[in-house]
Design an enzyme around this catalytic site. Structure first.
Site, short mmCIF file in Angstrom:
data_model
loop_
_atom_site.label_atom_id
_atom_site.label_comp_id
_atom_site.label_asym_id
_atom_site.label_seq_id
_atom_site.Cartn_x
_atom_site.Cartn_y
_atom_site.Cartn_z
CE LYS A 17 5.04 4.72 0.49
NZ LYS A 17 6.13 3.94 -0.14
NE ARG A 50 10.96 -1.83 -5.15
CZ ARG A 50 10.03 -1.18 -4.45
NH1 ARG A 50 10.33 -0.06 -3.87
NH2 ARG A 50 8.81 -1.65 -4.35
N PRO A 73 0.80 -1.16 0.00
CG PRO A 73 -0.77 -1.59 1.61
CD PRO A 73 0.39 -2.17 0.90
CD GLU A 74 2.98 2.83 -4.47
OE1 GLU A 74 3.10 3.99 -4.89
OE2 GLU A 74 3.18 1.83 -5.18
CG HIS A 81 -15.80 -10.48 4.19
ND1 HIS A 81 -15.41 -9.24 4.62
CD2 HIS A 81 -15.05 -11.36 4.86
CE1 HIS A 81 -14.45 -9.38 5.50
NE2 HIS A 81 -14.22 -10.66 5.68
NE ARG A 109 7.08 -10.38 0.50
CZ ARG A 109 7.74 -9.68 -0.42
NH1 ARG A 109 7.07 -8.97 -1.30
NH2 ARG A 109 9.03 -9.69 -0.46
#
Length: 293
Positions: A58, A281, A2-3, A95, A127
């Site tokens: 962030k 990157r 997420p940015e 959901h 992660r």
DNA sequence: CACTTGACCTGTCCGC
DNA sequence: TGCGGACAGGTCAAGT
């Protein structure tokens, strides 16, 4: 991760749902404990209510009535998913149909926070790079991260001149590395770096010292435009990202270069987007729009 | 000091 | 079908 646009989308979702809710249970660490979780979690979370949800760069700041703040970084794969009546529904039923999230908690759930009305907030992180810690609210500005992070790019105070000046701190590196540097400006990550550089006709590997003031002015406006549009679209779901409802963001449907290697450049139908490596990157460019000078 | 690279983790995809 | 390697939205510590 997420940015900025994804974190802002999560912030808005949390603000809408958490304000005034009272924390019922202590945090359950599943399946492994959070290394940065202090021992006083139960004392300063139990019975406290949520008073505000803020964002800096962030990082999310969930302020509690106990004068403590939950500071959260989602890093690459973190999610914060809120479920109404989670206790009744055994965590997860209810959901929306387009949710990317299954029944919670699941194997990626790191922390579960339940509220007195049986709703719950799940911190999932495949992660495990993300973190969450409880910090006295008065000390949040003293955190090393807060001391060194650069200006918020979407605020009015962030002018083209400030952008230019702050870039000069990184003259020797590439423009992509410089805009990814959170001490230069806050919130830009790999997706919006590539999108903004394409918008400004700048090759990502161009040295900062070779980028003109006219070019940085265009980059300044492109980065802001692209991130504002992304917020409007609920962020980008490249893979894991979801909002607090478990739903994906739709900016990737509007992306011009990111993850579009082999597809035509929007400005040059005959030219294909290429994928290269810059600043360690994966990087997406149009070789015609963005020549390396 | 400025800059680059590897490490942190798990999962997935691609080539052999 | 299996296996090894590269890669993935971010940031540090360590190296040059």
């Amino acid at each position: 991760m997420p940015e900025l646009p994804e974190v802002e989308t999560v912030r808005r979702g949390l603000e809408e749902r958490l304000i005034g809710r009272v924390l019922l249970s202590e945090v359950h660490d599943t399946p492994k404990g959070f290394p940065n979780t202090p021992d006083n979690i139960a004392q300063f979370m139990l019975g406290a209510s949520v008073t505000a949800v803020k964002r800096r760069a962030k990082v999310l700041l969930v302020e509690l009535s106990s004068a403590y703040t939950l500071v959260v970084h989602l890093k690459m794969t973190g999610q914060l998913v809120f479920v109404e009546a989670a206790a009744k529904d055994r965590f997860g039923a209810g959901h929306p149909n387009d949710s990317l999230v299954g029944v919670l908690p699941d194997r990626s759930t790191r922390v579960t926070i339940t509220f007195t009305d049986e709703s719950a907030l799940f911190f999932n992180d495949q992660r495990k790079f993300g973190w969450m810690k409880l910090v006295p609210t008065a000390l949040v500005p003293e955190l090393p991260f807060m001391q060194k992070v650069g200006p918020e790019p979407l605020e009015d105070a962030f002018t083209g001149t400030i952008f230019w000046e702050r870039l000069q701190r990184r003259k020797g590196t590439t423009i992509k590395a410089a805009i990814l540097d959170q001490t230069v400006l806050a919130g830009v990550g790999n997706i919006y770096a590539d999108e903004g550089l394409w918008g400004a006709y700048i090759h990502p590997a161009t040295r900062v010292k070779d980028v003109t003031r006219v070019q940085t002015d265009l980059l300044w406006s492109q980065l802001r435009d692209v991130m504002n549009l992304a917020i409007e679209k609920g962020g980008s779901t490249n893979k894991n990202y979801v909002n607090v409802e478990g739903k994906r963001g739709s900016y990737m449907d509007f992306a011009r270069v990111f993850r579009r290697e082999g597809l035509p450049c929007p400005r040059h139908p005959e030219v294909l987007i290429e994928k290269i490596k810059v600043a360690g990157r994966g990087t997406h460019i149009c070789p015609v729009c963005q020549p390396l000078v």
